[in-house]
Design a protein around this motif. Structure first.
Motif, short mmCIF file in Angstrom:
data_model
loop_
_atom_site.label_atom_id
_atom_site.label_comp_id
_atom_site.label_asym_id
_atom_site.label_seq_id
_atom_site.Cartn_x
_atom_site.Cartn_y
_atom_site.Cartn_z
N ARG A 1 30.02 75.34 61.23
CA ARG A 1 31.15 74.59 60.69
C ARG A 1 30.71 73.18 60.28
NH1 ARG A 1 36.57 76.31 62.92
NH2 ARG A 1 36.23 78.41 63.72
N PRO A 2 31.40 72.60 59.30
CA PRO A 2 31.04 71.24 58.85
C PRO A 2 31.02 70.22 59.99
CG PRO A 2 32.57 72.24 57.31
CD PRO A 2 32.48 73.17 58.47
N GLU A 3 31.97 70.33 60.92
CA GLU A 3 32.00 69.36 62.02
C GLU A 3 30.79 69.52 62.93
OE1 GLU A 3 35.14 72.59 63.00
OE2 GLU A 3 34.38 71.49 61.25
N ALA A 4 30.29 70.75 63.06
CA ALA A 4 29.08 70.97 63.86
C ALA A 4 27.86 70.37 63.18
CB ALA A 4 28.88 72.46 64.11
N LEU A 5 27.81 70.47 61.85
CA LEU A 5 26.71 69.84 61.11
C LEU A 5 26.74 68.33 61.28
CD1 LEU A 5 26.84 71.84 57.74
CD2 LEU A 5 25.18 72.10 59.60
N ARG A 6 27.92 67.76 61.24
CA ARG A 6 28.04 66.31 61.41
C ARG A 6 27.59 65.90 62.82
NH1 ARG A 6 32.78 67.18 58.27
NH2 ARG A 6 34.09 67.32 60.15
N ARG A 7 27.93 66.70 63.82
CA ARG A 7 27.53 66.39 65.19
C ARG A 7 26.01 66.46 65.33
NH1 ARG A 7 31.22 66.67 69.47
NH2 ARG A 7 29.52 67.40 70.80
N LEU A 8 25.39 67.46 64.70
CA LEU A 8 23.93 67.58 64.77
C LEU A 8 23.25 66.39 64.10
CD1 LEU A 8 23.27 71.37 64.03
CD2 LEU A 8 22.76 70.15 66.16
N ASN A 9 23.75 66.05 62.92
CA ASN A 9 23.15 64.93 62.20
C ASN A 9 23.33 63.63 62.97
OD1 ASN A 9 21.78 63.99 59.76
ND2 ASN A 9 23.70 62.97 59.26
N LEU A 10 24.50 63.46 63.56
CA LEU A 10 24.77 62.26 64.35
C LEU A 10 23.89 62.22 65.60
CD1 LEU A 10 26.51 59.72 64.61
CD2 LEU A 10 28.18 61.09 65.88
N ALA A 11 23.71 63.37 66.24
CA ALA A 11 22.87 63.43 67.44
C ALA A 11 21.42 63.11 67.12
CB ALA A 11 22.98 64.80 68.09
N ALA A 12 20.98 63.48 65.92
CA ALA A 12 19.59 63.24 65.53
C ALA A 12 19.33 61.76 65.25
CB ALA A 12 19.23 64.07 64.30
N GLN A 13 20.36 61.06 64.78
CA GLN A 13 20.19 59.65 64.45
C GLN A 13 19.92 58.83 65.71
OE1 GLN A 13 23.69 58.49 62.27
NE2 GLN A 13 23.34 59.99 60.65
N GLY A 14 19.02 57.93 65.61
CA GLY A 14 18.67 57.10 66.75
C GLY A 14 17.66 57.74 67.68
N THR A 15 17.26 58.98 67.38
CA THR A 15 16.22 59.65 68.17
C THR A 15 14.88 59.55 67.45
OG1 THR A 15 16.38 61.84 67.14
CG2 THR A 15 17.98 61.31 68.87
N GLU A 16 13.86 60.02 68.09
CA GLU A 16 12.54 60.11 67.47
C GLU A 16 12.16 61.58 67.35
OE1 GLU A 16 9.81 57.67 69.64
OE2 GLU A 16 10.84 55.81 69.10
N THR A 17 13.11 62.37 66.91
CA THR A 17 12.95 63.82 66.85
C THR A 17 13.12 64.33 65.43
OG1 THR A 17 13.85 63.99 69.09
CG2 THR A 17 13.80 66.01 67.79
N TRP A 18 12.30 65.30 65.07
CA TRP A 18 12.47 66.01 63.81
C TRP A 18 13.37 67.21 64.06
CZ3 TRP A 18 8.29 62.91 64.40
CH2 TRP A 18 7.88 62.16 63.29
N LEU A 19 14.38 67.39 63.22
CA LEU A 19 15.36 68.46 63.40
C LEU A 19 15.46 69.29 62.13
CD1 LEU A 19 17.75 69.92 64.80
CD2 LEU A 19 19.24 68.09 63.91
N TRP A 20 15.19 70.59 62.27
CA TRP A 20 15.35 71.53 61.16
C TRP A 20 16.39 72.57 61.53
CZ3 TRP A 20 10.29 70.11 62.62
CH2 TRP A 20 9.57 69.38 61.65
N LEU A 21 17.30 72.85 60.61
CA LEU A 21 18.28 73.91 60.77
C LEU A 21 17.98 74.98 59.72
CD1 LEU A 21 20.92 75.20 61.82
CD2 LEU A 21 22.15 73.75 60.17
N VAL A 22 17.72 76.20 60.17
CA VAL A 22 17.44 77.32 59.27
C VAL A 22 18.70 78.18 59.20
CG1 VAL A 22 15.90 79.25 58.77
CG2 VAL A 22 15.03 77.26 60.03
N ARG A 23 19.22 78.35 58.00
CA ARG A 23 20.40 79.19 57.83
C ARG A 23 20.39 79.87 56.47
NH1 ARG A 23 25.85 76.17 56.96
NH2 ARG A 23 25.37 74.36 55.67
N PRO A 24 21.29 80.80 56.21
CA PRO A 24 21.21 81.61 54.99
C PRO A 24 21.37 80.81 53.71
CG PRO A 24 22.62 82.67 56.63
CD PRO A 24 22.34 81.29 57.13
N LEU A 25 20.76 81.33 52.66
CA LEU A 25 20.82 80.69 51.36
C LEU A 25 22.26 80.61 50.84
CD1 LEU A 25 19.16 79.54 49.00
CD2 LEU A 25 18.93 81.88 48.12
N ALA A 26 23.11 81.51 51.27
CA ALA A 26 24.50 81.52 50.81
C ALA A 26 25.22 80.23 51.18
CB ALA A 26 25.23 82.71 51.41
#
Length: 246
Positions: free
Chosen positions: A146-171
């Protein structure tokens, strides 16, 4: 009475020139001020802001199908990061294995394979790993987010020193996303075709072909061919990430 204009000094000229250099124009590829890591693929780096994978943000890999070379695309970054930091694989579609880790020079002792019972648990695990600061990289596989889950992931990544990749369908390429970098991956002869569907810069008109040495030239990858390199990636025995978060 009007005050006389202030004299233009060399310092003012230099400050103005610096300000102009700091202005990003949509027609130009952005120069990232954030930390980036080279992808290990020169043709792809040339099209990415900062010439590499951005840290502390959500990066999306949208795949036509699993096993077309997406992990080989990440292999150089994961190999380098695993040498000194933990790497988390959350809900990968194929069973991990230590033999491929060694072949790819990924330190299997640094790889944590996490298989939550549900998508909600997987998203929660990813957020906790990001917030813990205990991982240098997190790769998460999800079909529907869901869009809100994407926003939470992006927000959680900010301020960290972590690389974050999300793999999901091309659709999901047409879905809105806060991710500053979204790549669509399709199988290609001898490698993978990468469409940069979102980046800080002008629209990328043409796909970028990335050569992957483990996909023979002249043969299009399929699930059977990709199995040795893709289905067996990380560590033979599953390890819980809980101790690292306590």
């Amino acid at each position: 009475m009007l005050s006389p204009p202030l004299p233009i000094t060399d310092a003012a000229v230099q400050a103005g020139a610096l300000a102009m250099r700091n202005v990003w124009r949509a027609s130009e590829l952005a120069i990232s001020r954030d930390t980036t890591r080279p992808t290990g693929h020169a043709t792809l780096d040339a099209e990415l802001p900062g010439a590499g994978w951005p840290r502390s943000v959500l990066v999306e890999l949208l795949v036509q199908q699993h096993g077309i070379g997406e992990m080989q695309l990440l292999k150089p970054a994961l190999a380098a990061l695993s040498a000194r930091q933990r790497v988390a694989l959350i809900q990968p579609p194929f069973l991990p294995n230590s033999m491929t880790c060694r072949a790819w020079r990924v330190d299997e002792r640094s790889v944590y394979w996490v298989r939550p019972a549900s998508s909600a648990d997987a998203l929660w695990a990813a957020e906790q790993m990001l917030k813990s600061g205990a991982f240098g990289a997190v790769v998460l596989w999800q079909s529907n987010v869901r869009p809100e889950a994407l926003r939470r992931l992006n927000l959680a990544a900010q301020g960290t020193e972590t690389w974050l990749w999300l793999v999901r369908p091309l659709a999901a390429a047409s879905d809105p996303s806060p991710s500053p970098l979204r790549l669509a991956l399709r199988p290609a002869f001898g490698g993978v075709s990468v469409d940069i569907i979102k980046r800080k810069g002008p629209h990328c008109e043409h796909p970028v072909f990335v050569t992957l040495n483990e996909i023979p030239a002249g043969r299009q990858p399929d699930n059977d061919h990709e199995a040795p390199a893709q289905r067996v990636f990380a560590t033979a025995a599953a390890r819980s990430a809980v101790p690292a978060l306590v």
